[in-house]
Design a protein around this motif. Structure first.
Motif, PDB file in Angstrom:
ATOM      1  N   LEU A 179      -2.749  -3.094   7.188  1.00  0.00           N
ATOM      2  CA  LEU A 179      -2.654  -1.744   7.739  1.00  0.00           C
ATOM      3  C   LEU A 179      -1.464  -0.999   7.159  1.00  0.00           C
ATOM      4  O   LEU A 179      -1.554   0.188   6.838  1.00  0.00           O
ATOM      5  CB  LEU A 179      -2.564  -1.790   9.269  1.00  0.00           C
ATOM      6  N   SER A 180      -0.353  -1.684   6.990  1.00  0.00           N
ATOM      7  CA  SER A 180       0.827  -1.046   6.397  1.00  0.00           C
ATOM      8  C   SER A 180       0.552  -0.599   4.966  1.00  0.00           C
ATOM      9  O   SER A 180       0.913   0.512   4.570  1.00  0.00           O
ATOM     10  CB  SER A 180       2.017  -2.013   6.406  1.00  0.00           C
ATOM     11  N   LEU A 181      -0.075  -1.469   4.185  1.00  0.00           N
ATOM     12  CA  LEU A 181      -0.408  -1.110   2.806  1.00  0.00           C
ATOM     13  C   LEU A 181      -1.406   0.035   2.748  1.00  0.00           C
ATOM     14  O   LEU A 181      -1.285   0.938   1.901  1.00  0.00           O
ATOM     15  CB  LEU A 181      -0.947  -2.329   2.062  1.00  0.00           C
ATOM     16  N   LEU A 182      -2.385   0.021   3.637  1.00  0.00           N
ATOM     17  CA  LEU A 182      -3.369   1.098   3.675  1.00  0.00           C
ATOM     18  C   LEU A 182      -2.715   2.430   4.035  1.00  0.00           C
ATOM     19  O   LEU A 182      -3.004   3.466   3.422  1.00  0.00           O
ATOM     20  CB  LEU A 182      -4.477   0.753   4.674  1.00  0.00           C
ATOM     21  N   CYS A 183      -1.810   2.415   5.003  1.00  0.00           N
ATOM     22  CA  CYS A 183      -1.099   3.637   5.381  1.00  0.00           C
ATOM     23  C   CYS A 183      -0.229   4.146   4.239  1.00  0.00           C
ATOM     24  O   CYS A 183      -0.175   5.354   3.984  1.00  0.00           O
ATOM     25  CB  CYS A 183      -0.261   3.402   6.637  1.00  0.00           C
ATOM     26  N   PHE A 201       0.600   8.011  -0.043  1.00  0.00           N
ATOM     27  CA  PHE A 201       0.836   8.240  -1.460  1.00  0.00           C
ATOM     28  C   PHE A 201      -0.228   9.158  -2.054  1.00  0.00           C
ATOM     29  O   PHE A 201       0.085  10.077  -2.816  1.00  0.00           O
ATOM     30  CB  PHE A 201       0.856   6.903  -2.208  1.00  0.00           C
ATOM     31  N   LEU A 202      -1.483   8.925  -1.690  1.00  0.00           N
ATOM     32  CA  LEU A 202      -2.568   9.746  -2.236  1.00  0.00           C
ATOM     33  C   LEU A 202      -2.549  11.171  -1.699  1.00  0.00           C
ATOM     34  O   LEU A 202      -3.004  12.097  -2.378  1.00  0.00           O
ATOM     35  CB  LEU A 202      -3.922   9.096  -1.956  1.00  0.00           C
ATOM     36  N   CYS A 203      -2.050  11.352  -0.495  1.00  0.00           N
ATOM     37  CA  CYS A 203      -2.034  12.685   0.133  1.00  0.00           C
ATOM     38  C   CYS A 203      -0.636  13.298   0.120  1.00  0.00           C
ATOM     39  O   CYS A 203      -0.332  14.158   0.947  1.00  0.00           O
ATOM     40  CB  CYS A 203      -2.535  12.578   1.570  1.00  0.00           C
ATOM     41  N   ARG A 204       0.207  12.900  -0.808  1.00  0.00           N
ATOM     42  CA  ARG A 204       1.598  13.349  -0.788  1.00  0.00           C
ATOM     43  C   ARG A 204       1.749  14.848  -0.984  1.00  0.00           C
ATOM     44  O   ARG A 204       2.737  15.434  -0.578  1.00  0.00           O
ATOM     45  CB  ARG A 204       2.427  12.579  -1.809  1.00  0.00           C
ATOM     46  N   HIS A 205       0.761  15.518  -1.598  1.00  0.00           N
ATOM     47  CA  HIS A 205       0.857  16.962  -1.807  1.00  0.00           C
ATOM     48  C   HIS A 205       0.019  17.749  -0.800  1.00  0.00           C
ATOM     49  O   HIS A 205      -0.055  18.967  -0.893  1.00  0.00           O
ATOM     50  CB  HIS A 205       0.433  17.318  -3.234  1.00  0.00           C
ATOM     51  N   GLY A 256      -0.819  13.903   7.789  1.00  0.00           N
ATOM     52  CA  GLY A 256      -0.748  13.238   9.092  1.00  0.00           C
ATOM     53  C   GLY A 256      -2.119  13.059   9.708  1.00  0.00           C
ATOM     54  O   GLY A 256      -2.415  12.021  10.308  1.00  0.00           O
ATOM     55  N   THR A 257      -2.977  14.058   9.538  1.00  0.00           N
ATOM     56  CA  THR A 257      -4.344  13.966  10.049  1.00  0.00           C
ATOM     57  C   THR A 257      -5.104  12.873   9.310  1.00  0.00           C
ATOM     58  O   THR A 257      -5.820  12.078   9.929  1.00  0.00           O
ATOM     59  CB  THR A 257      -5.059  15.312   9.886  1.00  0.00           C
ATOM     60  N   THR A 303      -7.370   7.432   9.300  1.00  0.00           N
ATOM     61  CA  THR A 303      -7.392   6.121   8.645  1.00  0.00           C
ATOM     62  C   THR A 303      -7.048   5.004   9.634  1.00  0.00           C
ATOM     63  O   THR A 303      -7.731   3.977   9.677  1.00  0.00           O
ATOM     64  CB  THR A 303      -6.399   6.099   7.470  1.00  0.00           C
ATOM     65  N   VAL A 304      -6.012   5.203  10.432  1.00  0.00           N
ATOM     66  CA  VAL A 304      -5.612   4.180  11.407  1.00  0.00           C
ATOM     67  C   VAL A 304      -6.695   4.003  12.461  1.00  0.00           C
ATOM     68  O   VAL A 304      -7.019   2.868  12.852  1.00  0.00           O
ATOM     69  CB  VAL A 304      -4.250   4.539  12.044  1.00  0.00           C
TER      70      VAL A 304
END
Length: 111
Positions: free
Chosen positions: A79-83, A88-92, A97-98, A103-104
């Motif tokens: 879960l930590s790696l997935l988060c 990382f993919l949504c950094r821009h 947060g949504t 994802t969680v």
């Protein structure tokens, strides 16, 4: 009907009947955690290179995770790696947060 014990009898039995077993059980549960904390503190005081300090802290963290979760620690790490990957993919993105919440929730519902 037996008489209620006096205050003096109660306080005389308190250390041996309550306090000592509670302290012993607490130390049985936490002595390894305290030892890991002490080892990390000592390693950070030594003049080791920064990467060695961080690697020892990561190893201690994984050991503590294993002590608490046993083999279920894999799910916590996943879960930590997935988060981290989602962040990382949504950094821009302005709504990362949504994405992270969704994802969680999906992870928890599937697991």
């Amino acid at each position: 009907m037996p008489a209620a014990p006096s205050h003096q009898d109660f306080f005389a039995e308190l250390p041996g009947g309550c306090l000592l077993p509670t302290v012993q059980q607490g130390l049985e549960q936490t002595w390894q955690l305290l030892l890991i904390c002490l080892a990390c503190r000592l390693l950070w005081r030594l003049g080791l290179p920064s990467y060695m300090k961080h690697l020892s802290t990561v190893a201690g963290g994984f050991y503590v995770l294993y002590l608490f979760f046993q083999l279920h620690m894999v799910w916590v790490v996943l879960l930590s790696l997935l988060c981290y990957l989602i962040l990382f993919l949504c950094r821009h993105s302005t709504i990362r947060g949504t994405f992270l919440c969704i994802t969680v929730l999906i992870y928890l519902l599937l697991g």
